[in-house]
Structures are given as C-alpha cells and as structure tokens.
Design a protein around this motif. Structure first.
Motif, PDB file in Angstrom:
ATOM      1  N   UNK A 148       6.473  13.839   4.906  1.00 21.35           N
ATOM      2  CA  UNK A 148       5.494  13.745   3.822  1.00 21.35           C
ATOM      3  C   UNK A 148       4.095  13.633   4.418  1.00 21.35           C
ATOM      4  N   UNK A 149       3.143  14.424   3.934  1.00 23.08           N
ATOM      5  CA  UNK A 149       1.750  14.315   4.403  1.00 23.08           C
ATOM      6  C   UNK A 149       0.829  13.991   3.230  1.00 23.08           C
ATOM      7  N   UNK A 150      -0.005  12.985   3.405  1.00 22.61           N
ATOM      8  CA  UNK A 150      -1.086  12.655   2.449  1.00 22.61           C
ATOM      9  C   UNK A 150      -2.005  11.668   3.158  1.00 22.61           C
ATOM     10  N   UNK A 151      -3.024  11.154   2.446  1.00 22.73           N
ATOM     11  CA  UNK A 151      -3.971  10.249   3.110  1.00 22.73           C
ATOM     12  C   UNK A 151      -3.519   8.795   3.077  1.00 22.73           C
ATOM     13  N   UNK A 152      -2.818   8.383   2.021  1.00 21.69           N
ATOM     14  CA  UNK A 152      -2.568   6.961   1.793  1.00 21.69           C
ATOM     15  C   UNK A 152      -1.295   6.486   2.482  1.00 21.69           C
ATOM     16  N   UNK A 153      -1.473   5.864   3.655  1.00 20.27           N
ATOM     17  CA  UNK A 153      -0.321   5.507   4.489  1.00 20.27           C
ATOM     18  C   UNK A 153       0.637   4.545   3.788  1.00 20.27           C
ATOM     19  N   UNK A 154       0.088   3.543   3.105  1.00 19.35           N
ATOM     20  CA  UNK A 154       0.951   2.525   2.469  1.00 19.35           C
ATOM     21  C   UNK A 154       1.931   3.191   1.511  1.00 19.35           C
ATOM     22  N   UNK A 155       1.405   4.128   0.745  1.00 16.72           N
ATOM     23  CA  UNK A 155       2.248   4.808  -0.253  1.00 16.72           C
ATOM     24  C   UNK A 155       3.320   5.676   0.440  1.00 16.72           C
TER      25      UNK A 155
END
Ligand SMILES: NC(=O)c1ccc[n+]([C@@H]2O[C@H](COP(=O)([O-])OP(=O)(O)OC[C@H]3O[C@@H](n4cnc5c(N)ncnc54)[C@H](OP(=O)(O)O)[C@@H]3O)[C@@H](O)[C@H]2O)c1
Length: 256
Positions: A36-43
């Motif tokens: 999974x790639x996105x900016x929000x690491x916690x999520x």
C-alpha cells in the motif's frame, strides 16, 4: 475466467482510502501480495493488517516529492507484477484563477511520480515478460468538467502519457490501461459535495441529488464497483486489452 492473483505482487498507490483501498482489498482477497502506498503512515500501518492473506507491506511517501519517492524505491526490490497508479485529484477551480504553482504541483504528483514509479518497476516486468499497469484517472479525459481547469489539463496529459507508455511496453507482455471513475462514494466525493454546497449556498443533499440526476443510473458508484474494473484490467485474462480508457461512470460521459 480466472482472476486469481496468487503469486502476484502489486503496488497500489493512493491506497489508504477510497478507490485505491478497495482495489488493494480485492487484490489481496484474490491472493496477491500487496504494498500500500500513501502519505499517512499511521493509517497504512493499521490498514496493512486488515488485508486478507500474508506478506503485505506499505510505503509511506508523498508522490509529490519526486526525490523522496526515488529514494524510497531505491531501498526496496520493486519486483511488482502489478502497478496501480493513483493519487488524490488535482485542485479544482477555473483556469483564469489557477496559479502557476498549481500546474507544477499536479504535474509532479500525477506525471513525474508515475514516470518515476514506472522507471523503477518496468525493468522487472520486462525481465518476466509480464506486467499490468492501471491508472485511475477521471472521465475528464473524455469530456472536460467545468471548474476543474488544472485538473482537466493534467488528466489529459496523464492519459496521453499512459497511451504512449502502452505502446512502448506492449512488446514485453506489459499492458497499460486507464480507468475513469465517475461520481464514486469516497472521502474525496464527500469533500467535493461539501465545497460545492458551500459555494452554491445549497445543502449537501441538494448537491448530491443534483449530481445523481446527471447520471443515467441515477446513483453514485460504490468504490468497489470502480475497483473491480481496475482489478480486471490488472488480471492475467485482460492481457490483450491495452491502451484503453474505461469509464466506470454509470453512463454519464456523453461520448463514446
Ligand atoms: N471519487 C470520485 O467521485 C472520483 C471521480 C472522478 C475521479 N476520481 C479520481 O480517482 C482517484 C481516486 O479517487 P478517490 O475518490 O478514491 O480519492 P481519495 O478518497 O481522495 O483518496 C486518494 C488517496 O490517494 C492518497 N494520496 C493523495 N495524495 C497523495 C500524494 N501526494 N502522495 C501519495 N498518496 C496520496 C490518499 O492518502 P493520503 O492522504 O494518506 O496520502 C488516499 O489514499 C483520484 O485521482 C480522483 O480524483 C474520483
């Protein structure tokens, strides 16, 4: 028809919510190992544990930051069979009001990021003579949408980039296709409804109804309905579909 993804590795961008997250879930359900790639690491940390199957991972990076993306890709193997290109939509507004920076920002996030990802991942796909690249773009590729000036401009450029890439990669068993979502029930659509309601001085339910009335199917899509089209184009059986734009819009786009 078989759509098993057993033994396949997939990188899904924009995967922390909406259409990207639905796509990641379906790929994992069907046996793929998903990053999974996105900016929000916690999520991403939470979501990666919600996927069915094992061996999943995540990459927390901002697609707008080409340097960080390049570095992140250098630190991993990039042996993906499937690449889903997706990010948040460019900012809305008229062309006459658009700032130079808005063009440059969306060019980085939607074109340079894609080019960086493909340069890192295509060599592995070529070596296996197999790959599937699917872009999630917008129906504005086929019919521009008023008040989305920079967005319409960048979406057209992305679609042309993608078509050109499909021709370059076809001899290596790699396909490149675009899915063009219509109104889809995601956090992005909720934000757009809220912003439009405030701009027009209407309620959110009035705006929702006005938009639904524009769709021949008279409803918005569920994220899974768009994701299933993405997953089909990412499957082995879709190997002779290449360089197409597929609207998943309930019949709204007024062109062939
Ligand atoms: N929903 C619709 O009705 C609709 C209609 C037409 C077209 N589209 C297009 O389809 C695509 C997906 O739509 P959606 O509704 O699923 O979008 P969404 O709900 O806004 O989700 C966007 C995803 O991309 C990630 N993201 C955004 N900017 C990023 C960046 N710079 N770097 C890395 N990740 C980034 C977000 O996570 P983080 O914030 O954690 O990074 C999120 O996971 C978008 O391009 C959208 O414009 C949607």
């Amino acid at each position: 028809m078989t759509t098993s993804f057993s033994g396949k590795k997939a990188l899904v961008c924009g995967a922390s919510q909406g259409i990207g997250w639905s796509t990641a879930q379906i790929l994992a359900d069907q046996g793929a190992q998903v990053t999974l790639l996105a900016r929000t690491e916690e999520r991403l940390k939470t979501l990666v544990n919600e996927l069915n199957g094992s061996g999943h991972s995540y990459l927390a990076v901002d697609l707008h930051d080409t340097e960080a993306l390049t570095k992140a890709l250098q630190n991993q193997s990039n042996d993906f069979d499937i690449l889903i290109l997706n990010a948040g939509g460019p900012k809305g507004g008229s062309l006459l009001e658009a700032k130079d920076e808005e063009y440059l920002e969306s060019f980085r996030t939607h074109i340079l990021a894609n080019a960086t990802l493909v340069k890192s991942i295509a060599p592995h796909m070529k070596s296996k003579n197999y790959g599937r690249i699917v872009h999630i773009i917008s129906t504005s590729v086929k019919a521009v949408i008023p008040n989305l000036g920079v967005s319409n401009t960048i979406r057209g450029a992305v679609a042309n980039w993608s078509k050109t890439l499909s021709m370059e990669l076809a001899p290596f068993g790699i396909t490149v296709n675009n899915v063009l979502p219509g109104y889809t029930k995601t956090p992005r659509l909720e934000k757009l409804i809220t912003a439009t309601a405030s701009r027009l001085g209407q309620s959110e339910s009035e705006v929702s109804q006005m938009w639904k009335d524009k769709v021949p199917s008279l409803r918005f899509a569920e994220p899974e309905e768009v994701a299933h089209a993405v997953v089909f184009l990412a499957s082995e059986v879709a190997g002779y579909i290449n360089g197409v734009n597929l609207p998943v819009d309930g019949g709204r786009t007024p062109s062939l």
